[in-house]
Design a protein around this motif. Structure first.
Motif, PDB file in Angstrom:
ATOM      1  N   ARG A 178       5.020   7.080  -3.655  1.00  0.00           N
ATOM      2  CA  ARG A 178       6.078   7.316  -2.677  1.00  0.00           C
ATOM      3  C   ARG A 178       6.595   6.021  -2.058  1.00  0.00           C
ATOM      4  O   ARG A 178       7.792   5.894  -1.773  1.00  0.00           O
ATOM      5  N   VAL A 179       5.709   5.060  -1.853  1.00  0.00           N
ATOM      6  CA  VAL A 179       6.147   3.764  -1.317  1.00  0.00           C
ATOM      7  C   VAL A 179       7.093   3.084  -2.300  1.00  0.00           C
ATOM      8  O   VAL A 179       8.124   2.524  -1.912  1.00  0.00           O
ATOM      9  N   ARG A 180       6.735   3.129  -3.589  1.00  0.00           N
ATOM     10  CA  ARG A 180       7.605   2.528  -4.610  1.00  0.00           C
ATOM     11  C   ARG A 180       8.978   3.193  -4.611  1.00  0.00           C
ATOM     12  O   ARG A 180      10.014   2.523  -4.736  1.00  0.00           O
ATOM     13  N   LYS A 181       8.990   4.497  -4.481  1.00  0.00           N
ATOM     14  CA  LYS A 181      10.250   5.243  -4.492  1.00  0.00           C
ATOM     15  C   LYS A 181      11.112   4.877  -3.286  1.00  0.00           C
ATOM     16  O   LYS A 181      12.322   4.653  -3.417  1.00  0.00           O
ATOM     17  N   VAL A 182      10.502   4.810  -2.103  1.00  0.00           N
ATOM     18  CA  VAL A 182      11.243   4.434  -0.891  1.00  0.00           C
ATOM     19  C   VAL A 182      11.764   3.011  -1.010  1.00  0.00           C
ATOM     20  O   VAL A 182      12.916   2.714  -0.669  1.00  0.00           O
ATOM     21  N   SER A 183      10.900   2.106  -1.506  1.00  0.00           N
ATOM     22  CA  SER A 183      11.283   0.704  -1.658  1.00  0.00           C
ATOM     23  C   SER A 183      12.467   0.556  -2.611  1.00  0.00           C
ATOM     24  O   SER A 183      13.412  -0.207  -2.345  1.00  0.00           O
ATOM     25  N   LYS A 184      12.443   1.290  -3.705  1.00  0.00           N
ATOM     26  CA  LYS A 184      13.528   1.220  -4.687  1.00  0.00           C
ATOM     27  C   LYS A 184      14.844   1.709  -4.096  1.00  0.00           C
ATOM     28  O   LYS A 184      15.897   1.077  -4.286  1.00  0.00           O
ATOM     29  N   ARG A 185      14.794   2.795  -3.351  1.00  0.00           N
ATOM     30  CA  ARG A 185      16.014   3.347  -2.745  1.00  0.00           C
ATOM     31  C   ARG A 185      16.510   2.448  -1.622  1.00  0.00           C
ATOM     32  O   ARG A 185      17.725   2.373  -1.366  1.00  0.00           O
ATOM     33  N   ALA A 186      15.596   1.767  -0.939  1.00  0.00           N
ATOM     34  CA  ALA A 186      15.997   0.882   0.155  1.00  0.00           C
ATOM     35  C   ALA A 186      16.810  -0.304  -0.345  1.00  0.00           C
ATOM     36  O   ALA A 186      17.637  -0.855   0.390  1.00  0.00           O
ATOM     37  N   ARG A 187      16.594  -0.695  -1.598  1.00  0.00           N
ATOM     38  CA  ARG A 187      17.362  -1.811  -2.164  1.00  0.00           C
ATOM     39  C   ARG A 187      18.838  -1.458  -2.298  1.00  0.00           C
ATOM     40  O   ARG A 187      19.698  -2.334  -2.311  1.00  0.00           O
TER      41      ARG A 187
END
Length: 254
Positions: free
Chosen positions: A135-144
């Motif tokens: 989930r952290v990876r997913k949030v980080s990717k969308r935050a970009r």
């Protein structure tokens, strides 16, 4: 109550692969219904207390804001009444009972499906580490991509970040992270969620203002709403910059 509902719905999301029974679908539907019943009370309360009241204090002689305040408080009170009616309803009482019974002995505890059983038997620490990291990876990717997201997609990103924060709290005693790295990650998630929350409130206030305008309100009230939402709109760029910075810190911490 809204926070409790968010946490409950976050827990259902975190464990969704283990929760595939019909009871869960019904619970999720009713939890969403209750959340929606509480929404207007919260939105108008924030609009009055955090946006209108401070602005009116700076312009005490503008009767436009007095008119607007009166009408917004009346609408907020209607929202409180809706929330109160929901909490006093038979559907609410049934929801509480259904949740309690489901947690104690729901189908999720007795599912004989081999895959579901295997998922339930996984060590809690391994499950928590994998789920939170994903989930952290997913949030980080969308935050970009934050600058390219519209208001509703930013709101979804905020909810995703909130679910990660709740999940980290749920699994805190399992020590899934190194302490220093965990603190950095926690701060970045909190900052990202906070800035996205401000952006979402600005979006919601603008939508509420449009509702007032389309309802044929007096010109003075329309002027006052325009001042408030216009003032908030000017801060979008700064808030977005802060959110982007928080997203970059999250990427480094992840």
């Amino acid at each position: 109550m809204r926070i409790g509902l968010r946490r409950m719905r976050a827990a259902l999301s975190l464990f969704k692969n283990m929760l595939r029974d019909r009871q869960v679908k019904v619970l999720k539907r009713d939890l969403k219904w209750l959340t929606e019943q509480l929404g207007p009370a919260r939105d108008f309360d924030v609009f009055v207390s955090e946006t209108l009241t401070p602005y009116r204090a700076k312009h005490p002689d503008w009767d436009e804001f007095e008119i607007l305040e009166h009408d917004l408080k009346r609408t907020r009170n209607a929202g409180f009444a809706t929330a109160r009616a929901a909490a006093e309803s038979e559907r609410f009482r049934s929801l509480l009972l259904d949740c309690a019974l489901w947690l104690l002995d729901g189908d999720w505890r007795n599912d004989t499906d081999a895959l579901t059983q295997a998922l339930r038997k996984r060590p809690a620490r391994a499950f928590a580490q994998n789920e939170l990291a994903r989930r952290v990876r997913k949030v980080s990717k969308r935050a970009r991509k934050l600058e390219r997201l519209d208001g509703r997609k930013r709101h979804k990103l905020r909810i995703a970040a909130k679910k990660v924060r709740y999940g980290r709290e749920f699994f805190a005693t399992l020590c899934c992270e190194r302490r220093k790295a965990g603190r950095k990650l926690g701060r970045a998630l909190k900052e990202l969620q906070g800035e996205l929350g401000i952006l979402n409130d600005i979006r919601v206030h603008l939508e509420r203002a449009r509702e007032f305008a389309s309802a044929g309100k007096a010109a003075k009230m329309a002027f006052a709403i325009g001042c408030l939402t216009g003032r908030e709109e000017t801060s979008v760029s700064d808030v977005l910059t802060k959110a982007l910075a928080a997203g970059k810190r999250l990427q480094k911490a992840a």
